[in-house]
Scaffold this active site. Structure first.
Site, PDB file in Angstrom:
ATOM      1  N   ASP A  57       9.763  13.601  11.915  1.00  0.00           N
ATOM      2  CA  ASP A  57       9.307  13.362  10.475  1.00  0.00           C
ATOM      3  C   ASP A  57       8.073  14.103  10.364  1.00  0.00           C
ATOM      4  O   ASP A  57       7.308  13.081   9.617  1.00  0.00           O
ATOM      5  CB  ASP A  57       9.806  12.131  10.054  1.00  0.00           C
ATOM      6  CG  ASP A  57      10.018  11.993   8.509  1.00  0.00           C
ATOM      7  OD1 ASP A  57      10.010  12.933   7.754  1.00  0.00           O
ATOM      8  OD2 ASP A  57      10.118  10.535   8.228  1.00  0.00           O
TER       9      ASP A  57
ATOM     10  N   VAL B  61       0.701  -1.274   0.103  1.00  0.00           N
ATOM     11  CA  VAL B  61      -0.013  -0.124  -0.118  1.00  0.00           C
ATOM     12  C   VAL B  61       0.855   1.171   0.134  1.00  0.00           C
ATOM     13  O   VAL B  61       0.446   2.408  -0.049  1.00  0.00           O
ATOM     14  CB  VAL B  61      -0.981   0.008   1.142  1.00  0.00           C
ATOM     15  CG1 VAL B  61      -1.875  -0.951   0.762  1.00  0.00           C
ATOM     16  CG2 VAL B  61      -0.283  -0.186   2.456  1.00  0.00           C
ATOM     17  N   GLY B  62       2.170   1.098   0.224  1.00  0.00           N
ATOM     18  CA  GLY B  62       2.951   2.398   0.200  1.00  0.00           C
ATOM     19  C   GLY B  62       4.333   1.900   0.284  1.00  0.00           C
ATOM     20  O   GLY B  62       4.721   0.858   0.947  1.00  0.00           O
TER      21      GLY B  62
ATOM     22  N   LYS C 185       4.712  -3.046   8.264  1.00  0.00           N
ATOM     23  CA  LYS C 185       5.803  -2.186   7.588  1.00  0.00           C
ATOM     24  C   LYS C 185       6.956  -3.159   7.662  1.00  0.00           C
ATOM     25  O   LYS C 185       7.503  -3.600   8.963  1.00  0.00           O
ATOM     26  CB  LYS C 185       5.938  -0.885   8.514  1.00  0.00           C
ATOM     27  CG  LYS C 185       6.740  -0.076   7.916  1.00  0.00           C
ATOM     28  CD  LYS C 185       6.672   1.177   8.799  1.00  0.00           C
ATOM     29  CE  LYS C 185       7.195   2.453   8.088  1.00  0.00           C
ATOM     30  NZ  LYS C 185       6.803   3.695   8.189  1.00  0.00           N
TER      31      LYS C 185
ATOM     32  N   GLY D 283       8.285   3.582   1.596  1.00  0.00           N
ATOM     33  CA  GLY D 283       9.166   4.654   2.227  1.00  0.00           C
ATOM     34  C   GLY D 283      10.307   4.422   1.737  1.00  0.00           C
ATOM     35  O   GLY D 283      10.770   3.610   1.196  1.00  0.00           O
ATOM     36  N   SER D 284      11.322   5.212   2.492  1.00  0.00           N
ATOM     37  CA  SER D 284      12.776   5.182   1.982  1.00  0.00           C
ATOM     38  C   SER D 284      13.468   4.026   2.515  1.00  0.00           C
ATOM     39  O   SER D 284      14.355   3.288   2.114  1.00  0.00           O
ATOM     40  CB  SER D 284      13.650   6.184   2.687  1.00  0.00           C
ATOM     41  OG  SER D 284      12.881   7.567   2.422  1.00  0.00           O
ATOM     42  N   PHE D 285      13.008   3.478   3.636  1.00  0.00           N
ATOM     43  CA  PHE D 285      13.486   2.210   4.332  1.00  0.00           C
ATOM     44  C   PHE D 285      12.551   1.136   4.474  1.00  0.00           C
ATOM     45  O   PHE D 285      12.789   0.368   5.193  1.00  0.00           O
ATOM     46  CB  PHE D 285      14.073   2.756   5.609  1.00  0.00           C
ATOM     47  CG  PHE D 285      15.314   3.793   5.412  1.00  0.00           C
ATOM     48  CD1 PHE D 285      16.429   3.464   4.655  1.00  0.00           C
ATOM     49  CD2 PHE D 285      14.974   5.254   5.825  1.00  0.00           C
ATOM     50  CE1 PHE D 285      17.384   4.379   4.577  1.00  0.00           C
ATOM     51  CE2 PHE D 285      15.748   6.102   5.687  1.00  0.00           C
ATOM     52  CZ  PHE D 285      17.148   5.805   4.990  1.00  0.00           C
TER      53      PHE D 285
ATOM     54  N   CYS E  34       8.755  -0.881   3.161  1.00  0.00           N
ATOM     55  CA  CYS E  34       7.707  -1.307   2.236  1.00  0.00           C
ATOM     56  C   CYS E  34       6.346  -1.483   3.252  1.00  0.00           C
ATOM     57  O   CYS E  34       6.364  -2.323   4.328  1.00  0.00           O
ATOM     58  CB  CYS E  34       8.100  -2.652   1.661  1.00  0.00           C
ATOM     59  SG  CYS E  34       7.447  -2.437  -0.127  1.00  0.00           S
ATOM     60  N   VAL E  35       5.140  -0.952   2.987  1.00  0.00           N
ATOM     61  CA  VAL E  35       4.147  -1.208   3.828  1.00  0.00           C
ATOM     62  C   VAL E  35       3.118  -2.336   3.071  1.00  0.00           C
ATOM     63  O   VAL E  35       2.752  -1.769   1.769  1.00  0.00           O
ATOM     64  CB  VAL E  35       3.449   0.205   4.064  1.00  0.00           C
ATOM     65  CG1 VAL E  35       2.300   0.034   5.019  1.00  0.00           C
ATOM     66  CG2 VAL E  35       4.388   0.950   4.775  1.00  0.00           C
TER      67      VAL E  35
HETATM   68  N1  LIG Z   1      -0.891   1.963   8.754  1.00  0.00           N
HETATM   69  C1  LIG Z   1      -1.072   2.064   7.413  1.00  0.00           C
HETATM   70  N2  LIG Z   1      -2.275   2.053   6.788  1.00  0.00           N
HETATM   71  C2  LIG Z   1      -2.229   2.391   5.592  1.00  0.00           C
HETATM   72  N3  LIG Z   1      -1.555   2.663   4.820  1.00  0.00           N
HETATM   73  C3  LIG Z   1      -0.099   3.018   5.293  1.00  0.00           C
HETATM   74  C4  LIG Z   1      -0.002   2.971   6.809  1.00  0.00           C
HETATM   75  N4  LIG Z   1       1.335   3.060   7.048  1.00  0.00           N
HETATM   76  C5  LIG Z   1       1.931   3.437   5.918  1.00  0.00           C
HETATM   77  N5  LIG Z   1       1.108   3.614   4.978  1.00  0.00           N
HETATM   78  C6  LIG Z   1       1.415   4.008   3.586  1.00  0.00           C
HETATM   79  O1  LIG Z   1       2.558   3.318   3.301  1.00  0.00           O
HETATM   80  C7  LIG Z   1       3.307   4.840   2.769  1.00  0.00           C
HETATM   81  C8  LIG Z   1       4.664   4.723   3.065  1.00  0.00           C
HETATM   82  O2  LIG Z   1       5.013   4.724   4.652  1.00  0.00           O
HETATM   83  P1  LIG Z   1       6.395   4.730   5.306  1.00  0.00           P
HETATM   84  O3  LIG Z   1       6.049   5.136   6.828  1.00  0.00           O
HETATM   85  O4  LIG Z   1       7.112   3.611   4.993  1.00  0.00           O
HETATM   86  O5  LIG Z   1       6.813   5.871   4.540  1.00  0.00           O
HETATM   87  P2  LIG Z   1       6.920   7.313   4.482  1.00  0.00           P
HETATM   88  O6  LIG Z   1       6.835   7.846   5.796  1.00  0.00           O
HETATM   89  O7  LIG Z   1       5.961   7.679   3.618  1.00  0.00           O
HETATM   90  O8  LIG Z   1       8.534   7.630   4.001  1.00  0.00           O
HETATM   91  P3  LIG Z   1       9.575   7.736   4.874  1.00  0.00           P
HETATM   92  O9  LIG Z   1       9.920   6.395   5.415  1.00  0.00           O
HETATM   93  O10 LIG Z   1      10.793   7.849   3.832  1.00  0.00           O
HETATM   94  O11 LIG Z   1       9.510   8.688   5.731  1.00  0.00           O
HETATM   95  C9  LIG Z   1       2.729   5.760   3.527  1.00  0.00           C
HETATM   96  O12 LIG Z   1       2.754   7.186   2.618  1.00  0.00           O
HETATM   97  C10 LIG Z   1       1.134   5.544   3.291  1.00  0.00           C
HETATM   98  O13 LIG Z   1       0.588   5.773   2.194  1.00  0.00           O
END
Ligand SMILES: Nc1ncnc2c1ncn2[C@@H]1O[C@H](COP(=O)(O)OP(=O)(O)OP(=O)(O)O)[C@@H](O)[C@H]1O
Length: 842
Positions: A580, A458-459, A480, A461-463, A465-466
């Site tokens: 952040d 679903v998403g 995550k 991030g830099s470090f 995968c969600v």
């Molecule tokens: N609990 C959740 N429910 C639904 N979607 C989520 C959830 N947590 C994260 N996501 C999705 O996954 C994406 C990536 O989340 P993640 O926290 O890994 O990275 P980020 O905060 O976007 O980036 P970074 O890790 O670089 O700060 C989010 O922007 C969101 O769209």
């Protein structure tokens, strides 16, 4: 006699072409708008169900489609009862006995409707489509035979005076009716469109209660007639005695008095959901084309049927209102343990008016119980009655009454069971709050996410995968998964201490950590799943997504996120600095509430001490506090800076850094425009500006202050929250902007439980700016915190602020101040071109 009137209505309703009025007068209130423990709203903006919570707190919870109602729900006001109209809901405030409305209506002012007669107090309120009326508490002395009713809204705003004591009122769609208490006759009033109702008043007929419904105008009449030709039905009214009847626009539903079963009649749409078979309800409320009721079950969940009803996860609602006065005649008091919080309050159920056919009344209604019925064996004809009467001994007669009570008892039992359930659930919830995050076996999370397959992502991030996943018990979660570098060795103890902290943070606007997995090289965190993704996805998605976030939604999200961060700064001990804050870390749950995510999650980045990131500030380009990344000072004001950037992003719809614009940094672009007073220039062009720009101007100003160069010149998070709350109140048309009771409370699920500590934190910030900043010099990316319970954290936070931490803070400020002064000229905004070792996802 009441039955006769129902038939009159029914005959009229059966011949739609001639009849232009749908009104029903019946035994008990709760209708299109009458006051009850539940209310429904309807109309173009979507339907909503609201109910007083089942915990006896008298606070309200709503679900459904209309965002103005959902976001505007005052979650912390105790109400005596609720009523709903077209696009809005009103409650009768327990504190002032005045109506308080939320949602939107072009005709009724939201908040406390105006003009309000000073000191006016109301017994009951009732909403029509575009108006709301309140029956004032009875007058005394020589005016005691006069009743006052105040109405606000379309063609109705007036103070009405009636000769005689009015017992209750009920608003129909565009008219109102009242019931005189002395002779129990009915009167109705309204504008010229109500004349058919007024003409139909059954003079001389006496009623126990009244309930008003819809009013057909000619246009609707024609379309209904046509649709009727396509196979829709007009059902006949039942003959059963009713406890309660409600009226929708073209239909009515009632609760049968002897078994709480539901029966509906009037116009039914073929495509509509029929009344669920065999349901029994405590209370019903009708929208225009749908009806909802609270099930006679331990769960107390609402259930709706008809057309266009609110659909969402049903939340339990209170079956009745708690009254501060004893039950009136023809009501009996239920065992109320747990249903009403305030001592001396009563939950009253109406007694059944009579026994069902073939039964006789053995004992009458009294304060403690409903009427008691037994089969009359001399007139038996139904199999049920015959089988009960086949044995004639005394024991059997005992059984007979038992049989009947097997129909009645579920109601009473449900109430007792509910009380027991509440008693047992309270400690469970408490325990839940302080429970550590659960450890999950890797296989379970692998199974939950179908082997971490691509489609579950679903998403990113830099470090990490969600992934979306479903646990064994059916809970939908977000997993995550850290992208681990092979040489990263995380100290297990630190990992657990950190988890301990994260799992103990508890706030309605923080994303809950449910569990974790630490096996081999895997580091997985399990969170609540946020159905509507991130704010970033909405703000920077396609036009439809952007437009969905109207101004009220945007500002509500800002208020909710601010409150989550305020909690991290003000209530956690030591204060948690998020580091952040950005739009992709503001997630939106199923009910469109904002949750701050990722606190402490830089921890999942490369935390190897040899990595430069461990020593360098973490954050995201564009949001990063210049003082932090230049001087490596991390304070709570660093989050305030990032939040300021987020506010600019919310107002403008621009990304924090967007190189397609000449001025790519949002701060450098927006701040000069705001300072020059050109607020229009920064507002998201996708949205129509609100008629009054003042609310957005307040937000823009506080955003400017939040992104000031020096942390100490920035407001603290609680001050930012207050400004946002006021702005939201203003945007929603509340009259009390400076005393932002409304916005403090509009935040769904908001959790400002500890007002005193909040005040402490604001006093603190007023006393000295220095004290307000809690410095951590060169904080490592993996900060360990002591393991404390939430109560320890609260009492500890005061000591920390005024004691050790302050001393440290002062020391650091002293030391850091010199550096600050010498580097004053050097500090600038993060330039998009700067290559920092920062996390970023743009
Ligand atoms: N609990 C959740 N429910 C639904 N979607 C989520 C959830 N947590 C994260 N996501 C999705 O996954 C994406 C990536 O989340 P993640 O926290 O890994 O990275 P980020 O905060 O976007 O980036 P970074 O890790 O670089 O700060 C989010 O922007 C969101 O769209």
């Amino acid at each position: 006699m009441a039955m006769l009137n129902m038939k009159q209505w029914l005959v009229g309703f059966g011949s739609l072409v001639k009849v232009v009025v749908f009104s029903c007068l019946w035994l008990q209130v709760s209708s299109l708008g009458s006051m009850s423990s539940i209310a429904t709203s309807y109309g173009d903006k979507g339907s909503v169900f609201c109910g007083l919570k089942s915990d006896g707190s008298h606070t309200v919870t709503c679900y459904g489609m209309n965002s103005a109602i959902i976001y505007g729900t005052p979650t912390h006001f105790p109400f005596l009862g609720l009523t709903g109209g077209d696009g809005f809901v009103c409650g009768l405030l327990m504190s002032s006995s005045q109506p308080y409305c939320w949602g939107s209506s072009g005709h009724v002012e939201m908040g406390v409707p105006q003009p309000m007669v000073k000191g006016a107090q109301y017994l009951e309120i009732s909403a029509g489509d575009y108006h709301v009326c309140g029956l004032r508490k009875p007058l005394t002395g020589r005016h005691r035979n006069t009743s006052l009713v105040d109405c606000w809204g379309y063609n109705m705003t007036n103070n009405y005076v009636f000769d005689g004591q009015v017992q209750s009122i009920s608003a129909g769609s565009q008219f109102n009716c009242g019931l005189f208490s002395q002779n129990r006759t009915v009167f109705c009033w309204g504008d010229e469109s109500s004349s058919p109702v007024i003409d139909m008043i059954p003079h001389g007929t006496r009623f126990q209660k009244i309930s008003a419904g819809g009013l057909l105008d000619m246009g609707e009449e024609v379309s209904i007639s046509l649709r009727q030709g396509q196979g829709n039905n007009v059902d006949m009214a039942p003959t059963d005695p009713m406890l309660s009847v409600v009226g929708g626009k073209f239909h009515a539903c009632g609760i049968k008095s002897y078994d709480h079963g539901v029966v509906c009649w009037g116009y039914s749409f073929k495509a509509g959901t029929p009344v669920p078979r065999g349901i029994k309800v405590f209370v019903v409320s009708a929208g225009n084309y749908f009806t909802c009721g609270i099930l006679v079950e331990k769960s107390l969940v609402p259930v709706c049927w008809g057309v266009g009803f609110p659909s969402s996860l049903p939340l339990p609602a209170s079956p009745r209102m708690c009254r501060s006065t004893p039950c009136p005649p023809s009501y009996y008091e239920t065992p109320q343990n747990g249903l009403c919080k305030s001592p001396g309050s009563h939950v009253c159920m109406p007694c059944s008016p009579s026994c069902p056919p073939e039964m006789y009344q053995r004992s009458g209604c009294n304060l403690k119980s409903d009427i008691l019925c037994e089969y009359n064996c001399s007139i038996c004809s139904s199999p049920e009655c015959l089988s009960n009467c086949s044995s004639s001994n005394d024991a059997a007669s005992g059984k007979k009454s038992e049989r009947f009570w097997s129909m009645q008892l579920p109601v009473v039992i449900a109430e007792i069971a509910f009380a027991v359930f509440l008693v047992s659930i309270v400690p469970d919830l408490e325990e839940f709050k302080i429970r550590r995050a659960q450890m999950f076996p890797y296989e379970e999370l692998e199974r939950a996410t179908s082997g971490f397959k691509e489609e579950s992502i679903v998403g990113k991030g830099s470090f990490s995968c969600v992934f979306k996943g479903v646990l064994k018990d059916g809970t939908v979660v977000a997993v995550k998964r850290a992208i681990m570098s092979p040489n990263v060795q995380k100290n297990s103890k630190e990992f657990h201490t950190e988890l301990d902290l994260l799992s103990r943070l508890n706030h309605a606007h923080l994303l809950n950590l449910l569990g974790y997995c630490e096996e081999g090289g895997e580091r997985l965190l399990v969170y609540e799943y946020m159905a509507h993704g991130s704010l970033h996805q909405h703000l920077h998605g396609n036009k439809v997504m952007k437009e969905q976030l109207d101004w009220v939604r945007r500002v509500t999200i800002a208020v909710q996120a601010a409150r989550g961060i305020e909690y991290l700064h003000g209530y956690a001990c030591p204060p948690v600095i998020h580091r952040d804050i950005k739009s992709s870390n503001i997630l939106i749950d199923e009910e469109h509430n904002a949750r701050v995510a990722d606190f402490g999650l830089s921890l999942l980045g490369p935390a190897d001490s040899s990595s430069p990131l461990a020593e360098l500030p973490a954050g995201t380009l564009g949001y990063l506090d210049p003082e932090y990344y230049r001087l490596h000072y991390l304070t709570t004001k660093s989050d305030v800076y990032s939040f300021g950037v987020l506010l600019l992003e919310i107002l403008s719809g621009r990304k924090a850094i967007d190189m397609q614009y000449e001025e790519g940094n949002i701060v450098q672009w927006a701040v000069p425009l705001i300072k020059s007073g050109d607020i229009d220039a920064i507002l998201d062009p996708v949205l129509k500006p609100p008629p009054d720009l003042d609310a957005l101007r307040r937000i823009a100003n506080v955003a400017c202050k939040s992104v000031r160069m020096r942390g100490k010149d920035r407001p603290s998070m609680d001050k930012v929250t207050t400004v946002l709350e006021r702005a939201l109140a203003q945007l929603m048309g509340s009259p009390c902007i400076e005393q932002p009771i409304l916005p403090t409370e509009v935040v769904l699920g908001s959790n400002r439980l500890h007002k005193k500590s909040s005040q402490r934190s604001s006093n603190r910030s007023e006393s000295t700016d220095v004290e307000d900043q809690r410095f951590e010099f060169r904080a490592p990316s993996w900060i360990t915190f002591p393991s404390v319970t939430s109560s320890q954290r609260r009492s500890g936070s005061e000591a920390d602020v005024e004691g050790k931490n302050i001393a440290e803070g002062r020391h650091n400020v002293g030391g850091g101040g010199d550096v600050l002064r010498s580097l004053e000229e050097e500090i600038g905004l993060a330039s998009p071109q700067e290559r920092l070792f920062l996390q970023h996802n743009f």
